[in-house]
Every structure is written in C-alpha cells, then in structure tokens.
Design an enzyme around this catalytic site. Structure first.
Site, mmCIF file in Angstrom:
data_model
loop_
_atom_site.group_PDB
_atom_site.id
_atom_site.type_symbol
_atom_site.label_atom_id
_atom_site.label_comp_id
_atom_site.label_asym_id
_atom_site.label_seq_id
_atom_site.Cartn_x
_atom_site.Cartn_y
_atom_site.Cartn_z
ATOM 1 N N ASP A 159 -3.412 5.260 -0.653
ATOM 2 C CA ASP A 159 -2.512 6.402 -0.821
ATOM 3 C C ASP A 159 -2.945 7.233 -2.030
ATOM 4 O O ASP A 159 -2.941 8.463 -2.007
ATOM 5 C CB ASP A 159 -1.077 5.894 -0.988
ATOM 6 C CG ASP A 159 -0.704 4.925 0.117
ATOM 7 O OD1 ASP A 159 -0.666 5.355 1.276
ATOM 8 O OD2 ASP A 159 -0.500 3.735 -0.174
ATOM 9 N N HIS A 187 4.284 0.995 -0.192
ATOM 10 C CA HIS A 187 3.225 1.494 0.683
ATOM 11 C C HIS A 187 3.851 1.755 2.051
ATOM 12 O O HIS A 187 3.660 1.024 3.011
ATOM 13 C CB HIS A 187 2.090 0.477 0.805
ATOM 14 C CG HIS A 187 1.093 0.851 1.865
ATOM 15 N ND1 HIS A 187 0.278 1.945 1.747
ATOM 16 C CD2 HIS A 187 0.808 0.306 3.062
ATOM 17 C CE1 HIS A 187 -0.477 2.045 2.841
ATOM 18 N NE2 HIS A 187 -0.160 1.066 3.655
#
Ligand code: NDP
Length: 331
Positions: A159, A187
């Site tokens: 990410d 996440h």
C-alpha cells in the site's frame, strides 16, 4: 562468506509465492551477498505444484541459493528459519461469511504460530501477507508467546509503495525521489494513506508533496481512494490479484527491517501497537517506522490533523472489530 539464512515462504505454490521465491533466491530480499536456503510450505493439494516450483528453482541455478526444502509438513518447514513470510491463507470465496473466512485463518495461524515458536531459529522475523493480514499476525503473536512481539509484523508496504507510485505519476517525478508517505491501520480498504509528511526530492531540495501537488481535493479523496482500491483495480484488469507487486514489497519490508532504512526515510509496517498516536495498544496496526540494527521503531511526534485523526481512528475501529471476531472464532 556469510552463513546462509533460512527463509520460509508459506503458500509457496500460490501466485505471490511464485513471484516471491525467485526474488529471494536472487538476493533481492536479504542482499546480494547473503546466501539463502528456501523453505517452501504448502498444503497437500498443492504439493505437486510446489514440487514443480522447486524444480524451477533448481533449473534457474541461482548462485545464492544453497538449498530448497519443499514440504507440506509445517514442522519441517519451520525448523531453523530466520525469516518467515506467511503468504498461505484461506481465500475469500463468494458467498462465504466473514466469520467463516476468519475462522479458517485463525486455525491456520494458530497452528503455524505453534510450529514457529517451537522450531524457528531464535529471533526469527515474521511477516504476514495473507489476509486478513493484521489480524492473522495478531493471532500468530498470541499463539507464539515466546516470539518477541517486535518480531511479528504484517505487510502494508505494498500500500505504501502504491502511494509512492501514485504521487510519482501525478507529479511526473521519479518514484525514488518520493518518500515518507504513511499507511495507517489495516491492510484493507479502511487503511489511511497519508501524504502530510511526504516529500519529493527536487533540484531545489526536498519539497512537501502537498505544496507540489497543489490539489488538496485530489489528495484528500481521489488519491486515497485509488490507493485503497488499487488491489481491486488489479483484479479487474488481470483477472487475478496482484502478485509481483505484493512479492516485491514483501522483499522491501524484510530488507529494510533487516538491513535498515536510509537516514531520513520512513516506511510503513504493520506492527504491534504500544499506544503510539492514540492507537489502542494490542492491535497490529500499520505505522510509520524506521529500522536500524534489525529493529523497527515507530516514528514519533508527527503532527496529526483532525482529518487524519478521524481516518486513523476508523481503521483502528475496524481492527478492533476484526480482533473481536477472531477471538470469537477461538471459543
Ligand atoms: P495469492 O498468492 O494470490 O495470495 C496469498 C494471500 O496473500 C491471500 O491471502 C491474499 O489475500 C494475500 N494478499 C495480501 N495482500 C495482497 C495483495 N496486495 N495482493 C494480493 N494478495 C494479497 O493466493 P493463491 O491462492 O495463489 O495462493 C495461496 C496459497 O496458499 C496456495 O498455494 C494454497 O495452497 C495455500 N493455502 C494454504 C493454506 C494453509 O496454509 N493451510 C490454506 C489455503 C491455501 P486475498 O485472498 O485477500 O487476496
């Protein structure tokens, strides 16, 4: 010459595993002078495919690769490992309840925790990739009480790297000149990609990303949504989930953890919260960290505005709920 390090990859016959093991064997994870022995674990239905991956590793004749263990036996897989990358997990299937998926993963991570605790090398570093990554890592921590909590982490580096990539595309600058974005929290799509401390190296020094982008609306909405939903966009385009980028960022995560982050640079890692930034202690939450001497430290003292606070709290809330769901699966 250095002693080889043993690196475990679970779910190694899967997509991410297939992209990851050659990177490890080429020294991308631990350095070009670090010999490695790969331990690959998968479940019995994948045993034949796993053996095929082993054959390809032999065929690639990697100079750094000093051995390959390919097994369906969790004890054999965990024995003596210095680094464990946990990619294997029960996938979300259509029509499955969240609780059912959680329950499958809780039982996988509980048993793998016990095997790692009993058989891994002392000071083994663990990275959980399989989803729900933060909560799988938390279960692993709970069931491996003798592994220091500092040694258990989950992957949010993908990410983080996606955020760097979006800024680099937007400003048409080299991605290597962008740094210090932060992924806060889970996440999952509740993660908060934060650019408030991010900078870009320019010919006249380091400049804040906000000052260069000059479009707060994009930074506060479009950018965040793009990073949060990038996984889904890849699935739509490839008809498969992201694999090479996940594998590459897993290498970045371990490499920076073991070998250190550059001076003045921080990266995002899912780690056990000590209450920093008002995040409830006892969650595995993604924070900005620096690494030195094989240890991560949460970057302290960054100013947090109200917009960020709300988003950081929302993703913490989701993690608290996941934690409660995971614990309810243990009963
Ligand atoms: P992948 O290799 O594509 O993905 C593995 C795991 O990584 C999934 O949980 C996936 O989550 C997760 N993941 C985390 N971040 C990302 C990301 N950014 N992009 C993509 N995936 C991400 O899955 P495969 O099905 O190809 O391989 C899984 C392997 O695990 C198989 O070889 C299988 O045999 C093994 N397995 C092991 C089990 C066990 O240990 N008991 C149980 C079941 C399977 P998500 O599902 O959310 O995409």
């Amino acid at each position: 010459a250095k002693e080889p390090m043993r690196v475990l990859v679970t779910g190694a016959a899967g997509q991410i595993g297939y992209a990851l093991v050659p990177m490890i064997a080429r020294g991308i994870m631990l350095g070009a002078d670090q010999p490695v022995i790969l331990h690959m674990l998968d479940i019995p239905p994948a045993a034949e495919a796993l053996n095929g991956v082993k054959m390809e590793l032999v065929d690639a004749a990697f100079p750094l690769l000093k051995g390959v263990v390919a097994t369906t036996d969790v004890v054999e897989a965990c024995t003596g490992v210095n680094v464990a990358v946990m990619v294997g997990g029960f996938p979300r299937k259509e029509g499955m309840e969240r609780k059912d998926v959680m329950s499958k993963n809780v039982s996988i991570y509980k048993s793998q925790a016990s095997a790692l605790e009993a058989h891994a090398a002392p000071n083994c570093k663990v990275l959980v990739v399989a989803n729900p990554a933060n909560t799988n890592a938390l279960i692993l921590k709970e069931f491996a009480p003798s592994i220091p909590e500092k040694n258990i982490s989950c992957l949010t580096r993908l990410d983080h790297n996606r955020a760097l990539g979006q800024i680099s595309e937007r400003l048409d600058v080299q991605v290597s000149d962008v740094k210090n974005v932060i992924i806060w929290g889970n996440h999952s799509s509740s993660q908060y990609p934060d650019v408030n401390h991010a900078t870009v190296k320019t010919s006249s020094g380091e400049k804040p990303v906000r000052e260069l982008v000059k479009d707060d609306e994009w930074l506060n909405a479009g950018f965040i949504a793009t990073v949060q939903q990038r996984g889904a966009a890849i699935i739509k385009a490839r008809k498969l989930s992201s694999a090479l980028s996940a594998a590459s960022s897993a290498c970045d995560h371990i490499r920076d953890w073991v070998l250190g982050t550059p001076e003045g640079t921080f990266v995002s890692m899912g780690v056990y919260s000590d209450g920093s930034y008002g995040v409830p202690a006892g969650l595995i939450y993604s924070f900005p960290v620096t690494c030195c001497g094989g240890e991560w430290t949460i970057v302290q003292g960054l100013p947090i505005d109200e917009f960020s606070r709300k988003k950081m709290d929302a993703t913490a809330q989701e993690l608290s709920e996941e934690k409660a769901l995971a614990y309810s699966c243990l009963e």
